[in-house]
Structure formats: structure tokens, C-alpha cells
Design a protein around this motif. Structure first.
Motif, short mmCIF file in Angstrom:
data_model
loop_
_atom_site.label_atom_id
_atom_site.label_comp_id
_atom_site.label_asym_id
_atom_site.label_seq_id
_atom_site.Cartn_x
_atom_site.Cartn_y
_atom_site.Cartn_z
N LEU A 157 7.91 11.28 -1.09
CA LEU A 157 9.30 10.88 -1.30
C LEU A 157 9.59 10.64 -2.78
O LEU A 157 10.67 10.99 -3.27
CB LEU A 157 9.61 9.61 -0.51
N ILE A 158 8.66 10.06 -3.50
CA ILE A 158 8.84 9.82 -4.93
C ILE A 158 8.94 11.14 -5.68
O ILE A 158 9.78 11.30 -6.56
CB ILE A 158 7.71 8.92 -5.48
N ILE A 159 8.10 12.10 -5.33
CA ILE A 159 8.15 13.42 -5.98
C ILE A 159 9.49 14.10 -5.69
O ILE A 159 10.12 14.66 -6.59
CB ILE A 159 6.96 14.29 -5.54
N VAL A 160 9.94 14.03 -4.44
CA VAL A 160 11.24 14.61 -4.09
C VAL A 160 12.36 13.90 -4.84
O VAL A 160 13.30 14.54 -5.31
CB VAL A 160 11.45 14.57 -2.56
N ALA A 161 12.27 12.57 -4.97
CA ALA A 161 13.30 11.82 -5.69
C ALA A 161 13.34 12.20 -7.16
O ALA A 161 14.41 12.20 -7.77
CB ALA A 161 13.05 10.32 -5.54
N MET B 94 0.84 -1.17 0.00
CA MET B 94 0.00 0.00 0.00
C MET B 94 0.89 1.24 0.00
O MET B 94 1.80 1.37 0.79
CB MET B 94 -0.89 -0.02 1.24
N VAL B 95 0.63 2.13 -0.89
CA VAL B 95 1.42 3.36 -1.00
C VAL B 95 0.78 4.43 -0.12
O VAL B 95 -0.40 4.73 -0.22
CB VAL B 95 1.48 3.84 -2.47
N ARG B 96 1.60 4.98 0.77
CA ARG B 96 1.13 6.01 1.68
C ARG B 96 1.45 7.38 1.12
O ARG B 96 2.23 7.53 0.18
CB ARG B 96 1.78 5.83 3.04
N GLY B 97 0.87 8.41 1.70
CA GLY B 97 1.11 9.77 1.25
C GLY B 97 2.56 10.18 1.39
O GLY B 97 3.11 10.89 0.55
N SER B 98 3.21 9.72 2.46
CA SER B 98 4.62 10.06 2.65
C SER B 98 5.49 9.42 1.57
O SER B 98 6.50 10.00 1.16
CB SER B 98 5.10 9.61 4.03
N ASP B 99 5.09 8.23 1.10
CA ASP B 99 5.84 7.58 0.03
C ASP B 99 5.68 8.33 -1.28
O ASP B 99 6.64 8.47 -2.05
CB ASP B 99 5.39 6.13 -0.13
N VAL B 100 4.49 8.83 -1.54
CA VAL B 100 4.25 9.62 -2.75
C VAL B 100 5.09 10.89 -2.71
O VAL B 100 5.71 11.28 -3.71
CB VAL B 100 2.75 9.95 -2.92
#
Length: 94
Positions: free
Chosen positions: A9-13, A1-7
Motif C-alpha cells: 500500500l505504501i508503494i502504491v501510495a 508491525m508492518v505487514r507485506g500488504s502495508d508495504v
């Protein structure tokens, strides 16, 4: 499950891979590796940052949110090994 914090982190990456590596690994060897990879080529820095995010997401699936600690080289270990996690007395449960 993808959480908001993971999303996030992906944008920052996508924008700046060393920042995502710093959020995950802190000031460690992984951050230095990511900076070097980003300097050598932007795509290798992305791949390394996405690898760190993937390993973090797998640790969240395995140990639960906040139930793990980063030990380096993309490895995580559980915080609670032989004891039960503390109960949250008075906290609302869902």
C-alpha cells in the motif's frame, strides 16, 4: 508491525495516491478527497493516503487482522462487539 500488504500500500501510495485510498476506503468520500488533493498538488494527496494507511495499521493493531470495518473519515470499528469471533474448526493454528 508492518505487514507485506502495508508495504505494498505504501508503494502504491507513492506511485499514485488515489489508488491507495481506493484500496483502503473503496468508493467513498475519502477517495474523492484524495483525488481532489492529488489534483491540487501531488504532496497533499500523498499525505492523505499515508494518513489512511496509518489509520488502517492502527486498526489492525487494535482489532487484529480482519477484525474491523471501515466506517469512513479514517475511522474503524470492530466487527465483533458483544460476541466472540467465530472459531476456525479444523484450521491449523500456529
Amino acid at each position: 508491525m508492518v505487514r507485506g500488504s502495508d508495504v505494498l500500500l505504501i508503494i502504491v501510495a507513492i506511485l499514485f495516491p488515489p489508488a491507495a485510498a481506493a484500496f483502503i476506503a473503496g468508493c467513498s468520500c475519502d477517495l474523492l478527497i484524495n483525488i481532489c488533493l492529488t489534483i491540487l498538488g501531488y504532496i497533499p494527496g500523498h499525505i492523505h493516503a499515508f494518513y489512511l494507511i496509518y489509520k488502517k495499521m492502527k486498526a489492525e493493531e487494535r482489532y487484529g487482522a480482519g477484525g474491523y470495518t471501515y466506517v469512513g473519515a479514517g475511522q474503524y470499528q470492530p466487527i465483533y462487539t458483544n460476541q466472540a469471533p467465530p472459531t476456525n474448526y479444523g484450521a491449523a493454528t500456529s
